[in-house]
Design an enzyme around this catalytic site. Structure first.
Site, PDB file in Angstrom:
ATOM      1  N   SER A   1       1.582  -2.557   8.935  1.00 39.81           N
ATOM      2  CA  SER A   1       0.565  -1.906   9.772  1.00 39.81           C
ATOM      3  C   SER A   1       0.280  -2.817  10.953  1.00 39.81           C
ATOM      4  O   SER A   1       0.407  -4.048  10.836  1.00 39.81           O
ATOM      5  CB  SER A   1      -0.724  -1.703   8.963  1.00 39.81           C
ATOM      6  OG  SER A   1      -1.801  -1.385   9.831  1.00 39.81           O
TER       7      SER A   1
ATOM      8  N   TYR B   1      -7.791  -6.189   4.338  1.00 36.76           N
ATOM      9  CA  TYR B   1      -6.590  -5.337   4.372  1.00 36.76           C
ATOM     10  C   TYR B   1      -5.574  -5.911   5.367  1.00 36.76           C
ATOM     11  O   TYR B   1      -4.369  -5.999   5.071  1.00 36.76           O
ATOM     12  CB  TYR B   1      -7.018  -3.922   4.796  1.00 36.76           C
ATOM     13  CG  TYR B   1      -5.906  -2.939   5.064  1.00 36.76           C
ATOM     14  CD1 TYR B   1      -5.256  -2.287   4.020  1.00 36.76           C
ATOM     15  CD2 TYR B   1      -5.524  -2.627   6.373  1.00 36.76           C
ATOM     16  CE1 TYR B   1      -4.248  -1.352   4.277  1.00 36.76           C
ATOM     17  CE2 TYR B   1      -4.527  -1.701   6.642  1.00 36.76           C
ATOM     18  CZ  TYR B   1      -3.889  -1.069   5.590  1.00 36.76           C
ATOM     19  OH  TYR B   1      -2.902  -0.161   5.840  1.00 36.76           O
TER      20      TYR B   1
HETATM   21  N1  LIG Z   1      -3.099   5.784   6.789  1.00 42.55           N
HETATM   22  C1  LIG Z   1      -3.084   4.826   7.705  1.00 42.55           C
HETATM   23  O1  LIG Z   1      -3.902   4.764   8.648  1.00 42.55           O
HETATM   24  C2  LIG Z   1      -2.014   3.760   7.630  1.00 42.55           C
HETATM   25  C3  LIG Z   1      -1.776   2.986   8.768  1.00 42.55           C
HETATM   26  C4  LIG Z   1      -0.809   1.974   8.684  1.00 42.55           C
HETATM   27  C5  LIG Z   1      -0.127   1.764   7.502  1.00 42.55           C
HETATM   28  N2  LIG Z   1      -0.401   2.547   6.414  1.00 42.55           N
HETATM   29  C6  LIG Z   1       0.294   2.242   5.179  1.00 42.55           C
HETATM   30  O2  LIG Z   1       1.186   3.294   4.844  1.00 42.55           O
HETATM   31  C7  LIG Z   1       1.328   3.372   3.424  1.00 42.55           C
HETATM   32  C8  LIG Z   1       1.078   4.799   2.975  1.00 42.55           C
HETATM   33  O3  LIG Z   1      -0.260   5.159   3.312  1.00 42.55           O
HETATM   34  P1  LIG Z   1      -0.768   6.669   3.363  1.00 42.55           P
HETATM   35  O4  LIG Z   1      -1.377   6.898   4.709  1.00 42.55           O
HETATM   36  O5  LIG Z   1       0.285   7.575   2.907  1.00 42.55           O
HETATM   37  O6  LIG Z   1      -1.964   6.588   2.337  1.00 42.55           O
HETATM   38  P2  LIG Z   1      -2.362   7.533   1.094  1.00 42.55           P
HETATM   39  O7  LIG Z   1      -2.052   8.952   1.374  1.00 42.55           O
HETATM   40  O8  LIG Z   1      -3.767   7.133   0.760  1.00 42.55           O
HETATM   41  O9  LIG Z   1      -1.364   7.040  -0.020  1.00 42.55           O
HETATM   42  C9  LIG Z   1      -1.462   5.812  -0.646  1.00 42.55           C
HETATM   43  C10 LIG Z   1      -1.015   6.037  -2.074  1.00 42.55           C
HETATM   44  O10 LIG Z   1      -0.975   4.777  -2.736  1.00 42.55           O
HETATM   45  C11 LIG Z   1      -1.249   5.034  -4.068  1.00 42.55           C
HETATM   46  N3  LIG Z   1      -1.718   3.851  -4.769  1.00 42.55           N
HETATM   47  C12 LIG Z   1      -2.765   3.044  -4.485  1.00 42.55           C
HETATM   48  N4  LIG Z   1      -2.865   2.074  -5.400  1.00 42.55           N
HETATM   49  C13 LIG Z   1      -1.856   2.288  -6.286  1.00 42.55           C
HETATM   50  C14 LIG Z   1      -1.441   1.632  -7.459  1.00 42.55           C
HETATM   51  N5  LIG Z   1      -2.085   0.568  -7.939  1.00 42.55           N
HETATM   52  N6  LIG Z   1      -0.360   2.104  -8.118  1.00 42.55           N
HETATM   53  C15 LIG Z   1       0.305   3.197  -7.662  1.00 42.55           C
HETATM   54  N7  LIG Z   1      -0.056   3.869  -6.574  1.00 42.55           N
HETATM   55  C16 LIG Z   1      -1.118   3.415  -5.889  1.00 42.55           C
HETATM   56  C17 LIG Z   1      -2.346   6.100  -4.066  1.00 42.55           C
HETATM   57  O11 LIG Z   1      -2.226   6.741  -5.291  1.00 42.55           O
HETATM   58  P3  LIG Z   1      -3.362   7.626  -5.999  1.00 42.55           P
HETATM   59  O12 LIG Z   1      -3.045   9.007  -5.565  1.00 42.55           O
HETATM   60  O13 LIG Z   1      -3.123   7.372  -7.447  1.00 42.55           O
HETATM   61  O14 LIG Z   1      -4.688   7.089  -5.518  1.00 42.55           O
HETATM   62  C18 LIG Z   1      -1.945   6.954  -2.869  1.00 42.55           C
HETATM   63  O15 LIG Z   1      -1.248   8.090  -3.251  1.00 42.55           O
HETATM   64  C19 LIG Z   1       0.335   2.335   2.859  1.00 42.55           C
HETATM   65  O16 LIG Z   1       1.010   1.118   2.610  1.00 42.55           O
HETATM   66  C20 LIG Z   1      -0.633   2.130   3.998  1.00 42.55           C
HETATM   67  O17 LIG Z   1      -1.276   0.866   3.936  1.00 42.55           O
HETATM   68  C21 LIG Z   1      -1.304   3.552   6.460  1.00 42.55           C
END
Ligand SMILES: NC(=O)c1ccc[n+]([C@@H]2O[C@H](COP(=O)([O-])OP(=O)(O)OC[C@H]3O[C@@H](n4cnc5c(N)ncnc54)[C@H](OP(=O)(O)O)[C@@H]3O)[C@@H](O)[C@H]2O)c1
Length: 242
Positions: A135, A148
């Site tokens: 990120s 984070y």
């Molecule tokens: N969204 C943003 O603004 C953003 C920006 C930059 C980078 N990113 C990165 O992109 C990646 C994907 O993010 P996203 O936007 O798709 O977020 P998201 O929709 O919230 O998905 C994150 C997923 O991680 C799972 N998770 C969290 N802790 C876990 C654990 N201990 N074991 C297994 N699964 C776990 C959650 O599962 P549950 O369904 O079980 O809760 C959720 O489904 C992440 O690494 C995030 O940091 C996101």
């Protein structure tokens, strides 16, 4: 060699699922997530997009001791989308060391653990692709989300070094650096400049996968922007609202 699966670690991730949907046609997809019995919606989307099969596996990234057996149970893997992660609560994390460490554990330590196992597995196979989500929060860590951000900084460094270590092995690692993504993880927050969506992140990721790139910023303008922001004096940087 038999064709391996597309594996999504964090199978409910909005970004991970959008990437998987774009590469799923004709392929075997495995969604690994907590509450693996509750992935009908995600499974149906992938099947509608043309996945040959979609299976699920129970996966809690925080439970490091289970990583090896979960991954071994999946069979041959071609592409791994490492999409699990938490934003956490920065305000709580500033005074609660347990919460601070839980963010770092999921977003950094668990990644280091699972990526090391995946690298071993794919090296043995001599082929494969790993997609890792860093990120811009980790490119220069900001006061407003330094817990984070610090985990992402660590992950970005680890994944960059691992990508170099994998050179020549037949295995490649694509490091994705999105900015603010409007979605579940950022629900209730007002979008930062150059905000993106899970679909846009996925499109850029798939383009980078197909062109063989090692890194992609989403949107692309964030790369020159952060090259400049890195130089901003600390007294100004620390005042950024987020
Ligand atoms: N969204 C943003 O603004 C953003 C920006 C930059 C980078 N990113 C990165 O992109 C990646 C994907 O993010 P996203 O936007 O798709 O977020 P998201 O929709 O919230 O998905 C994150 C997923 O991680 C799972 N998770 C969290 N802790 C876990 C654990 N201990 N074991 C297994 N699964 C776990 C959650 O599962 P549950 O369904 O079980 O809760 C959720 O489904 C992440 O690494 C995030 O940091 C996101």
């Amino acid at each position: 060699m038999s064709e391996g699966a597309i594996l999504v670690l964090g199978g409910r991730s909005e970004i991970g699922l959008e990437v998987a949907r774009r590469v799923a046609p004709g392929r075997r997809v495995v969604l690994a997530a907590r509450r693996a019995g509750d992935l009908d919606h995600e499974r149906a989307l992938l099947l509608a997009d043309g996945a040959r099969s979609v299976t699920t596996a129970e996966f809690d990234a925080d439970d490091l001791a289970t990583h090896e057996s979960v991954l071994a149970g999946i069979g041959p893997i071609d592409t791994v989308i490492v999409a699990f992660g938490i934003l956490g609560d920065q305000e709580v994390a500033e005074t609660d060391p347990t919460h601070a460490v839980s963010i770092v554990h999921t977003d950094y330590v668990a990644h280091v653990h699972v990526l090391t196992i995946l690298a071993n597995m794919l090296r043995r196979r001599g082929t494969g692709t790993i997609v890792v989500f860093s990120s811009v929060a980790g490119v220069r860590v900001r006061r407003a989300n330094y817990v984070y951000g610090s985990a992402k900084a660590g992950l970005d460094g680890f994944a960059s070094g691992l990508a170099d270590a994998l050179a020549g092995s037949g295995v490649r690692l694509l490091l994705v650096r999105p900015g603010f993504v409007i979605g579940r993880m950022t629900e209730g927050m007002s979008p930062a400049p150059f905000a993106s969506t899970p679909a846009r992140v996925a499109e850029a990721t798939v383009r980078a996968l197909r062109s063989g790139r090692g890194e992609v910023w989403v949107p692309a303008v964030l790369r020159p922007l952060f090259a400049t922001l890195r130089l901003l004096p600390r007294p100004l940087w620390r005042r950024l609202p987020r």
